[in-house]
Scaffold this active site. Structure first.
Site, short mmCIF file in Angstrom:
data_model
loop_
_atom_site.label_atom_id
_atom_site.label_comp_id
_atom_site.label_asym_id
_atom_site.label_seq_id
_atom_site.Cartn_x
_atom_site.Cartn_y
_atom_site.Cartn_z
N LYS A 259 60.99 32.06 -41.50
CA LYS A 259 61.88 33.03 -40.48
C LYS A 259 63.05 32.29 -39.99
O LYS A 259 63.10 31.07 -39.68
CB LYS A 259 60.86 33.16 -39.62
CG LYS A 259 61.67 33.89 -38.30
CD LYS A 259 60.68 34.11 -37.12
CE LYS A 259 61.60 34.58 -35.93
NZ LYS A 259 60.72 34.84 -34.69
N ASP A 264 67.71 34.73 -31.44
CA ASP A 264 66.73 35.91 -30.96
C ASP A 264 66.86 36.17 -29.51
O ASP A 264 66.57 35.37 -28.43
CB ASP A 264 65.44 35.50 -31.34
CG ASP A 264 64.31 36.59 -31.00
OD1 ASP A 264 64.78 37.52 -30.63
OD2 ASP A 264 63.07 36.25 -31.24
N LYS A 271 65.10 39.49 -23.79
CA LYS A 271 64.33 38.56 -23.32
C LYS A 271 64.99 38.18 -21.90
O LYS A 271 66.25 38.16 -21.60
CB LYS A 271 64.56 37.19 -24.15
CG LYS A 271 63.77 37.37 -25.52
CD LYS A 271 63.85 35.86 -26.12
CE LYS A 271 63.13 35.71 -27.53
NZ LYS A 271 61.74 35.93 -27.48
N ASP A 282 64.98 29.51 -33.57
CA ASP A 282 64.10 30.58 -34.08
C ASP A 282 64.41 30.66 -35.59
O ASP A 282 63.91 31.47 -36.42
CB ASP A 282 64.30 32.11 -33.50
CG ASP A 282 63.44 32.92 -33.43
OD1 ASP A 282 62.08 32.37 -33.48
OD2 ASP A 282 63.44 34.11 -33.36
N ASP A 341 61.50 42.44 -29.76
CA ASP A 341 61.66 41.17 -29.80
C ASP A 341 60.35 40.69 -30.70
O ASP A 341 60.39 39.29 -31.10
CB ASP A 341 61.28 40.86 -28.39
CG ASP A 341 61.49 39.24 -28.13
OD1 ASP A 341 62.05 38.56 -28.85
OD2 ASP A 341 61.00 38.83 -27.08
N GLU A 343 60.27 40.77 -33.68
CA GLU A 343 61.22 40.90 -34.86
C GLU A 343 60.86 40.06 -36.08
O GLU A 343 61.00 40.25 -37.28
CB GLU A 343 62.92 40.81 -34.72
CG GLU A 343 63.38 39.33 -34.71
CD GLU A 343 62.47 38.17 -33.60
OE1 GLU A 343 62.09 38.61 -32.44
OE2 GLU A 343 62.47 37.03 -33.86
N ARG A 345 58.18 39.09 -37.40
CA ARG A 345 56.90 39.74 -38.51
C ARG A 345 57.61 40.83 -39.21
O ARG A 345 57.15 40.89 -40.31
CB ARG A 345 55.93 40.12 -37.43
CG ARG A 345 56.03 41.11 -36.52
CD ARG A 345 54.99 41.49 -35.50
NE ARG A 345 55.24 40.25 -34.42
CZ ARG A 345 54.24 40.28 -33.53
NH1 ARG A 345 53.17 41.15 -33.48
NH2 ARG A 345 54.42 39.19 -32.57
N1 BES Z 1 60.81 33.95 -31.39
C1 BES Z 1 60.04 34.57 -30.56
C2 BES Z 1 58.73 33.66 -30.33
C3 BES Z 1 58.82 32.57 -29.38
C4 BES Z 1 59.06 32.57 -28.07
C5 BES Z 1 58.89 31.29 -30.20
C6 BES Z 1 59.10 31.53 -27.35
C7 BES Z 1 58.84 30.18 -29.47
C8 BES Z 1 59.18 30.18 -28.00
C9 BES Z 1 59.67 35.93 -31.10
O1 BES Z 1 60.31 36.65 -31.93
C10 BES Z 1 59.14 36.57 -30.00
O2 BES Z 1 59.98 36.79 -29.37
N2 BES Z 1 57.86 36.96 -29.77
C11 BES Z 1 57.35 37.75 -28.72
C12 BES Z 1 56.28 38.56 -29.45
C13 BES Z 1 55.73 39.77 -28.62
C14 BES Z 1 57.07 40.92 -27.97
C15 BES Z 1 54.60 40.77 -28.94
C16 BES Z 1 56.58 36.84 -27.78
O3 BES Z 1 56.09 35.86 -28.29
O4 BES Z 1 56.73 36.98 -26.68
ZN ZN Z 2 61.67 37.79 -30.58
ZN ZN Z 3 62.03 35.43 -32.85
#
Ligand code: BES
Ligand code: ZN
Ligand code: ZN
Length: 497
Positions: A259, A264, A271, A282, A341, A343, A345
């Protein structure tokens, strides 16, 4: 790069700025029996009067007043013998090289802490060279310490095999540093096009083929997941594919997918502001897989390998994808976007399906800073591993125990698929708060067909963050987590051929 050489010289005669000796806590005789002459009498006195006991990470400097070869001696505490491990060696070796730099020296010699084999030599090298890494590209005034240039490991017997292992190790360390440098780049200087450029530049030095799939080609291929996530940004998305052919075409390749969201923001599902800057990391998964294939090429591994790096920027704007959108993915499945968010996956899913269809790999590993839930589950020092194949998982677990890059398996039970059911499409891109790291993997499982596959969620381990252990060889910023483990996995796979 720091040079490490092995040399068959008696420690008391070695001309060196500083000679480093490790002491297990409370075991002076283990060290003393390896020393001779003037060196023995100097060290003996210090140890016998209890001046230095060898507690973990402690150190003691003594001048030799020209009585023996080394100008100075540094005693370093190895801690209790019972807990000694390769990880301890990496940490201690890292501490040593930082201390040497702080002393303003550019060279030192070392007696191996225990019986020298390939693995010990590698761990010493990794600790020494990964600890001195600093990301200083953007500092106008260099705060740099004098550079450490040469390290000599003093050995008693033949060492050609070990020197060979060290030479390989240096190629792997270079790859780790390459991944750190790339991943630490700020998002304004590292849009997807920059990652594509860096990948292209790899072909100057290595036997690699690079193909960059642009938006128009994504459209004709139907990579609508990648297209959708990148729509909100004025920086064009890229799907970067690097191929390494080290074996006959008839041999199926390994496929690595990383990825690379260069920033992000969360998109329309924006966020919160706190720590949003960390989302420059990210792109870690992509940086890692580029480093892995670079190392594989440098090592001339007799394998075929494909690295795929879907790279996008996730931004909110008038052209962004939205919650409520339904995307028809590359493999024909439909995805309801419940949260923009989630994204990572989506872009991984298209890449996995496209990579598997195009390259028919024998195994697939993806790396992604995919979920905050992985950090909630396992903390910031352990990656989550989720997959569909016991033997691939076992191999990865074994390798990670050796490299010290910790991972832990989470179960992909059938039930988790219920959480990502959608009322309007085949699946949804979020599965609620419970088991978030696993439902993300359940989503990906829809795109890997029946291929042996492991997903590594490196959200906690890709950079130093709240909760990261202090370890000398993992300085602040991008860690390079995964490079050493995956390269080692490939090395072990190539022994089978
Ligand atoms: N890049 C983030 C995951 C992340 C967050 C990695 C904080 C490291 C630190 C990912 O794209 C994301 O935002 N995931 C969300 C998913 C949720 C919306 C189901 C998350 O983990 O909050
Ligand atoms: Zn995200
Ligand atoms: Zn992300």
């Amino acid at each position: 790069m720091i040079r490490i050489d092995l040399e068959k010289t008696k420690p008391d005669t070695k001309q060196t700025q500083i000679l480093v000796l490790g002491l297990f806590e409370g075991e002076p005789e283990l060290l003393l029996k390896r020393l001779e002459n003037g060196l023995l009498s100097l060290v003996k006195e210090i140890l016998e009067n209890g001046e230095f006991t060898g507690t973990f990470g402690s150190s003691y400097l003594l001048p030799t007043f020209g009585k023996i070869g080394p100008n100075r001696i540094m005693l370093i505490g190895l801690g209790k013998k019972e807990v000694y491990s390769k990880e301890i060696v990496r940490i201690i070796s890292g501490k040593i090289s930082v201390k040497i730099q702080e002393l303003g020296l550019d060279e030192f010699s070392l007696i191996p802490f225990s019986n020298l084999d390939k693995e010990l030599a590698e761990a010493i090298y990794e600790g020494i060279s990964l600890s001195t890494y600093r990301f200083s590209k953007y500092k106008s005034v260099a705060t740099k310490l004098p550079e450490l240039k040469d390290v000599t490991i003093l050995v008693e017997s033949d060492y050609h095999e070990i020197q060979e292992a060290l030479d390989k190790s240096s190629l792997i360390v270079e790859a780790v540093i390459f991944s750190r440098d790339l991943c630490n780049l700020p998002p304004n200087d590292c849009p997807p096009s920059e990652l594509a450029k860096v990948a292209m530049a790899l072909t100057d030095d290595y036997e690699l083929k690079v193909r960059v799939i642009e938006r128009y080609e994504m459209e004709s291929l139907g990579l609508n997941g990648i297209i959708s996530v990148g729509m909100g940004s004025s920086n064009q998305s890229k799907l970067i594919i690097v191929e390494y052919h080290g074996a006959p075409e008839s041999q199926k390749p390994y496929l690595f997918v990383g990825k690379a969201v260069t920033f992000d923001t969360g998109g329309i599902s924006l966020k919160p502001g706190e720590k949003m800057d960390e989302m420059k990391f990210d792109k870690s998964g992509g940086c890692i897989v580029l480093a892995v294939i670079r190392a594989a090429a440098a090592l001339h591994l007799p394998l075929n390998i494909i690295a795929m790096v879907p790279s996008v920027e996730n931004m909110p704007s008038g052209s962004s994808y939205r919650p409520g959108d339904i995307i028809r993915m590359y493999n024909g499945k439909t995805v309801e976007v419940a949260n923009t968010d989630a994204e990572g996956r989506i872009i991984l899913a298209d890449s996995l399906a496209f990579g598997i269809k195009t390259y028919d790999p024998k195994g697939v590993i993806d790396l992604a800073t995919l979920t905050g839930a992985a950090i909630i589950a396992l903390g910031a020092n352990v990656a989550a591993a989720i997959g569909n194949n016991v033997s691939l998982m076992d191999k990865l677990k074994k390798v990670s125990e050796k490299t010290g890059e910790k991972l832990w398996e989470l179960p992909l039970f059938e039930e988790f698929h219920d959480q990502i059911k959608s009322s309007v499409a085949d699946i949804r891109n979020i599965g609620g708060r419970q088991g978030g790291a696993i439902t993300a993997a359940a989503f990906l499982a829809n795109f890997v067909a029946d291929k042996p596959w492991i997903h590594l969620d490196i959200a906690g381990t890709a950079w130093t963050q709240d909760g990261t252990y202090e370890r000398s060889y993992i300085p602040k910023g991008a860690t390079g987590y995964g490079v050493r483990t995956l390269v080692r996995f490939l090395q072990e796979e190539s022994h089978k051929n």
